[in-house]
Design an enzyme around this catalytic site. Structure first.
Site, PDB file in Angstrom:
ATOM      1  N   HIS A  56       0.849  -1.317   0.145  1.00 58.87           N
ATOM      2  CA  HIS A  56      -0.297  -0.009  -0.112  1.00 58.87           C
ATOM      3  C   HIS A  56       0.902   1.337  -0.058  1.00 58.87           C
ATOM      4  O   HIS A  56       2.154   1.018  -0.113  1.00 58.87           O
ATOM      5  CB  HIS A  56      -0.920  -0.104   1.155  1.00 58.87           C
ATOM      6  CG  HIS A  56      -0.382  -0.031   2.391  1.00 58.87           C
ATOM      7  ND1 HIS A  56       0.396  -1.175   3.025  1.00 58.87           N
ATOM      8  CD2 HIS A  56      -0.227   1.018   3.544  1.00 58.87           C
ATOM      9  CE1 HIS A  56       0.925  -0.839   4.339  1.00 58.87           C
ATOM     10  NE2 HIS A  56       0.602   0.219   4.657  1.00 58.87           N
ATOM     11  N   HIS A  58       1.571   3.916   2.157  1.00 54.35           N
ATOM     12  CA  HIS A  58       2.167   4.524   3.345  1.00 54.35           C
ATOM     13  C   HIS A  58       3.815   4.516   3.025  1.00 54.35           C
ATOM     14  O   HIS A  58       4.263   3.633   2.711  1.00 54.35           O
ATOM     15  CB  HIS A  58       1.930   3.855   4.526  1.00 54.35           C
ATOM     16  CG  HIS A  58       0.216   4.183   4.904  1.00 54.35           C
ATOM     17  ND1 HIS A  58      -0.374   3.431   5.966  1.00 54.35           N
ATOM     18  CD2 HIS A  58      -0.497   5.002   4.513  1.00 54.35           C
ATOM     19  CE1 HIS A  58      -1.692   3.839   6.007  1.00 54.35           C
ATOM     20  NE2 HIS A  58      -1.973   4.982   5.097  1.00 54.35           N
ATOM     21  N   ASP A  60       6.003   4.343   5.109  1.00 57.52           N
ATOM     22  CA  ASP A  60       7.047   3.154   5.842  1.00 57.52           C
ATOM     23  C   ASP A  60       6.933   2.103   4.856  1.00 57.52           C
ATOM     24  O   ASP A  60       7.622   1.041   5.340  1.00 57.52           O
ATOM     25  CB  ASP A  60       6.547   3.080   7.245  1.00 57.52           C
ATOM     26  CG  ASP A  60       5.160   2.349   7.532  1.00 57.52           C
ATOM     27  OD1 ASP A  60       4.379   3.023   6.567  1.00 57.52           O
ATOM     28  OD2 ASP A  60       5.141   1.777   8.292  1.00 57.52           O
ATOM     29  N   HIS A  61       6.329   2.223   3.934  1.00 59.84           N
ATOM     30  CA  HIS A  61       6.460   0.933   2.947  1.00 59.84           C
ATOM     31  C   HIS A  61       6.751   1.086   1.532  1.00 59.84           C
ATOM     32  O   HIS A  61       7.421   0.496   1.112  1.00 59.84           O
ATOM     33  CB  HIS A  61       4.767   0.377   2.757  1.00 59.84           C
ATOM     34  CG  HIS A  61       4.290  -0.433   4.015  1.00 59.84           C
ATOM     35  ND1 HIS A  61       4.293  -1.685   4.139  1.00 59.84           N
ATOM     36  CD2 HIS A  61       3.812   0.347   5.076  1.00 59.84           C
ATOM     37  CE1 HIS A  61       3.582  -1.975   5.456  1.00 59.84           C
ATOM     38  NE2 HIS A  61       3.481  -0.693   6.075  1.00 59.84           N
ATOM     39  N   HIS A 115      -7.371  -1.051   5.463  1.00 63.62           N
ATOM     40  CA  HIS A 115      -6.196  -0.371   6.279  1.00 63.62           C
ATOM     41  C   HIS A 115      -5.819   0.949   5.199  1.00 63.62           C
ATOM     42  O   HIS A 115      -5.686   2.131   5.918  1.00 63.62           O
ATOM     43  CB  HIS A 115      -4.685  -1.209   6.116  1.00 63.62           C
ATOM     44  CG  HIS A 115      -3.681  -0.395   6.679  1.00 63.62           C
ATOM     45  ND1 HIS A 115      -3.491   0.318   8.015  1.00 63.62           N
ATOM     46  CD2 HIS A 115      -2.663   0.213   5.833  1.00 63.62           C
ATOM     47  CE1 HIS A 115      -2.402   0.858   8.052  1.00 63.62           C
ATOM     48  NE2 HIS A 115      -1.721   0.881   6.838  1.00 63.62           N
ATOM     49  N   ASP A 135      -0.408  -4.397   5.937  1.00 64.40           N
ATOM     50  CA  ASP A 135      -0.855  -3.877   7.245  1.00 64.40           C
ATOM     51  C   ASP A 135      -2.332  -4.230   7.242  1.00 64.40           C
ATOM     52  O   ASP A 135      -3.190  -3.591   7.841  1.00 64.40           O
ATOM     53  CB  ASP A 135      -0.614  -2.187   7.339  1.00 64.40           C
ATOM     54  CG  ASP A 135       0.697  -1.894   7.482  1.00 64.40           C
ATOM     55  OD1 ASP A 135       1.470  -2.800   7.348  1.00 64.40           O
ATOM     56  OD2 ASP A 135       1.011  -0.799   7.495  1.00 64.40           O
ATOM     57  N   HIS A 175       4.628  -5.692   9.512  1.00 64.31           N
ATOM     58  CA  HIS A 175       5.253  -5.218  10.995  1.00 64.31           C
ATOM     59  C   HIS A 175       5.267  -6.206  11.892  1.00 64.31           C
ATOM     60  O   HIS A 175       4.409  -7.123  12.007  1.00 64.31           O
ATOM     61  CB  HIS A 175       4.469  -4.214  11.538  1.00 64.31           C
ATOM     62  CG  HIS A 175       4.206  -2.674  10.708  1.00 64.31           C
ATOM     63  ND1 HIS A 175       4.949  -1.809  10.974  1.00 64.31           N
ATOM     64  CD2 HIS A 175       3.362  -2.518   9.725  1.00 64.31           C
ATOM     65  CE1 HIS A 175       4.545  -0.859  10.173  1.00 64.31           C
ATOM     66  NE2 HIS A 175       3.862  -1.225   9.273  1.00 64.31           N
TER      67      HIS A 175
HETATM   68 ZN   LIG Z   1       0.414   1.300   6.340  1.00 60.87          ZN
END
Ligand SMILES: [Zn+2]
Length: 263
Positions: A56, A58, A60-61, A115, A135, A175
């Site tokens: 996705h 975000h 942090d990905h 998410h 996520d 995560h």
């Molecule tokens: Zn995320």
């Protein structure tokens, strides 16, 4: 199919993955935020990263994309509706699409909103099936919905897709949240022996050698799959006295998601 789980040891507790074809050494990097660790791992194994998959949009990905592309020339795959939010995206994915890695690996794309609304999971149909779930599903937990997501969509994804996968499916989340999630499970269901045993075993674990659960294990320890448990429902009623006598699974899921936000 060879899977390498890479622990980033960052404060977001991200897991990155390399999925490689044993025959050709071509590899797909899933959410390679820690591009250095991913590149080093590929080098150590003698693999060549040719594709990046973002589950996705975000940061942090996707934050490792640019450097990965610069070093490998890999193409970027993500949900077809993420084009505006993921720079440099090469291939838009939809439900049922197939992602091939080398000659031997085929992964099916699942469109899994909740998410975020542009979230995909990858599913392998190998003898030992596997799910790369970003996520959406975590070990003993579920993704949050407060950065572009929808709890009702997340419930639908759990009910109509994830819970129907084979019981032996290995779960590879985005995560490492397992300890905290098990504590939430036990808060909701103090008599859950499986969750208690696992937490006792895992307390202070090293995510570099993380436990990999199966869907079957998740059904036992993940509150978001335990929507008909009498204890879960009774405890939920303490927080939400208006809960109907026999709440449907959707209602239980949404209330649990709400509680988890403030827990
Ligand atoms: Zn995320």
């Amino acid at each position: 199919m060879i899977v390498k789980q890479i622990w980033t040891a960052n404060s977001y507790r991200n897991f990155n993955y390399l999925i490689a074809c044993a025959e050709t050494g071509e590899a797909l990097a899933v959410d390679p935020l820690d591009h250095e660790k991913c590149l080093r791992a590929a080098k150590d194994e003698g693999w060549r990263i040719t594709q990046i998959l973002n589950t996705h949009e975000h940061r942090d990905h996707t934050g490792g994309n640019e450097t990965m592309v610069r070093h490998t020339g890999a193409v970027i795959l993500a949900h077809k509706n993420a084009r505006d939010t993921i720079p440099g995206m090469t291939r838009g994915l939809g439900a049922g699409d197939v992602v091939k890695v080398g000659k031997t690996v085929e992964l099916e794309v699942l469109d899994t909103p909740g998410h975020t609304m542009c979230h995909v999971c990858l599913r392998s149909h190998t003898d030992q099936p596997a799910l790369f779930c970003g996520d959406t599903l975590f070990n003993a937990g579920a993704g949050n919905c407060h950065n572009g997501g929808h709890p009702a969509e997340l419930y639908k994804t759990f009910a109509e897709q994830l819970s129907r996968l084979p019981a032996s499916t290995l779960i590879y989340p985005g995560h490492d949240y397992i300890e905290n999630n098990l504590r939430f499970t036990l808060d909701r269901e103090p008599d859950n022996r499986s969750a208690r045993d696992m937490l006792d075993r895992l307390a202070g674990h090293d995510p570099d050698n993380a436990v990999v659960t199966t869907l079957d294990v998740e059904r036992g320890i993940n509150t978001f799959f335990r929507l008909t448990s009498p204890t879960v429902i009774a405890r939920l009623r303490e927080a939400f006295p208006d809960l109907p006598e026999k709440p449907d699974a959707r209602t239980v899921f949404l209330k649990l998601r709400e509680l988890r936000n403030s827990w």
